[in-house]
Design a protein around this motif. Sequence first.
Motif, mmCIF file in Angstrom:
data_model
loop_
_atom_site.group_PDB
_atom_site.id
_atom_site.type_symbol
_atom_site.label_atom_id
_atom_site.label_comp_id
_atom_site.label_asym_id
_atom_site.label_seq_id
_atom_site.Cartn_x
_atom_site.Cartn_y
_atom_site.Cartn_z
ATOM 1 N N SER A 24 49.329 43.709 44.662
ATOM 2 C CA SER A 24 49.709 44.592 43.567
ATOM 3 C C SER A 24 50.967 44.203 42.811
ATOM 4 O O SER A 24 51.434 43.281 43.153
ATOM 5 N N THR A 25 51.163 44.661 41.493
ATOM 6 C CA THR A 25 52.198 44.660 40.620
ATOM 7 C C THR A 25 52.830 45.975 39.927
ATOM 8 O O THR A 25 52.143 46.874 40.138
ATOM 9 N N PRO A 29 49.699 48.614 39.691
ATOM 10 C CA PRO A 29 49.861 48.950 41.081
ATOM 11 C C PRO A 29 48.808 49.044 41.906
ATOM 12 O O PRO A 29 48.690 49.178 43.276
ATOM 13 N N THR A 30 47.396 48.999 41.254
ATOM 14 C CA THR A 30 46.239 48.935 42.210
ATOM 15 C C THR A 30 45.986 47.863 42.891
ATOM 16 O O THR A 30 46.421 46.523 42.418
ATOM 17 N N HIS A 31 45.624 47.726 43.977
ATOM 18 C CA HIS A 31 45.593 46.820 45.138
ATOM 19 C C HIS A 31 44.224 45.972 44.772
ATOM 20 O O HIS A 31 43.227 46.722 44.322
ATOM 21 N N ARG A 32 44.266 44.825 44.614
ATOM 22 C CA ARG A 32 43.089 44.030 44.245
ATOM 23 C C ARG A 32 43.115 42.533 44.859
ATOM 24 O O ARG A 32 44.493 42.325 45.113
ATOM 25 N N ASP A 43 45.102 36.433 40.033
ATOM 26 C CA ASP A 43 44.181 37.727 40.026
ATOM 27 C C ASP A 43 42.874 37.929 39.834
ATOM 28 O O ASP A 43 42.545 37.610 38.769
ATOM 29 N N THR A 70 39.681 47.216 46.798
ATOM 30 C CA THR A 70 41.232 47.222 47.145
ATOM 31 C C THR A 70 41.502 46.437 48.527
ATOM 32 O O THR A 70 42.721 46.298 48.963
ATOM 33 N N VAL A 121 54.755 39.559 42.737
ATOM 34 C CA VAL A 121 53.646 40.354 43.454
ATOM 35 C C VAL A 121 53.891 40.956 44.675
ATOM 36 O O VAL A 121 54.750 40.383 45.184
ATOM 37 N N HIS A 124 49.575 42.867 50.654
ATOM 38 C CA HIS A 124 49.213 43.874 51.260
ATOM 39 C C HIS A 124 48.384 43.585 52.179
ATOM 40 O O HIS A 124 48.001 42.417 52.353
#
Length: 426
Positions: A24-25, A29-32, A43, A70, A121, A124
């Motif tokens: 995420s950034t 902020p979405t996890h990907r 990304d 995610t 970045v 997670h």
Amino acid sequence: MTSWLSIPSGSHFSLANIPFGIISTSAVPTHRPAIAIGTHVLDLAAFAHGGGFARLTAFPHDQLGVFAETTLNAFAALGRPTHRLVRQYLRDVFLTETPYPEALKDNPTLQQTALLPLSGVRTHLPLSIGDYTDFFAGRNHAFNVGTLFRGPANALNPNYNHLPVGYHGRASSVVVSGTPLHRPHGQVLPAPGATTPVFRPAARLDIELEIGAFISRGNHLGRPIPVDEAEEYIFGYVLMNDWSARDIQQWEYIPLGPFNAKNFGTTISAWVVLADALDPFRTQGLPNDVELQSYLRENRKDNVIAIHLEVDIQTAKGNKSTITRTSSKNLLWSWPQMIAHHTISGCNLRTGDLLGSGTVSGTMEGTHGSLLEQTQGGKVAIEIGGETRKFLEDGDTVVIRGWSGDNRDELVGFGECVGQILAATT
């Protein structure tokens, strides 16, 4: 192989690697999903949205949504042939003479949105982990620890060379590299010879240097996975620190094994190195002279992966020392054997399940994967830049590194697996 993107010599994330993770950034902020390449990440959500996969015609484009999830579970579930296809395509995209220049090299707009500095970045947990099983496949570690408690003649239990010993761990407390953990409380015996426990923070907090493997797709309940097919069920590998509270473990483990001594936290590295990336580093593991049951007999001899492993400890005062240098070749059991044994009862593995190798140790001083071994059960202190340690103290940070290969321009590495111990909560 050379890339149009500058990749520093010695990078764990060379073109030979292409590991997958979740980022995420601050801007998004979405996890990907993303891949690590040199000092950058790609990304994959932005890359897919910008048409970066347009030339990957063999990939079903109705499944591109896996790169907007995610976690990596949906991508992992597509299976190794698909992982291989995507990894090869992404590597080709970064080649100096890429056959797909329009995908990224000659596409400054997509570079701006999808190619990001690794330093900018946040990483997670790469997969959602439903179950976690920890094995005991490091025979040297098993022998060293057994010797401490039972003497060399009885160090290995009678079953050890016949089956991959393991226990079911706690998936909810698996954390990604960089996550601090509090020292756990528990029942411990206050002194040698004591028979009544006291309740206090663990005093003998330890590390366990391990490799982790993620399952890509599962088997049906009641259908074991044959050992010679098990490779196809592996998504990829991570570094692992299976933190252990030895004094809690000593009191609780009889008769059912570890419980609170292990469940307070397990740290894994952020980037999953795909199984195909490590295939060139296959080698023969430790010999086993036992006549194995048929379900554990493998047709191939190069059944383990050669991974260089190092462990650093840095104290709260800033002193730092590399305490361990060893190799994953010090495993008795292979991943296919662990999977075959795990499922021989009919147990159904699922996408995202995490398996741990058990502590990896060599036979010489400086090759042990735990402080329990290095300090001979807490009898001998080790030096950390002028400080001494028998077990971990509050503020200590443990850094595990691992990589395969010796060509500094083609390393296949994991980055780092980092965790700091904080004081026990009050």
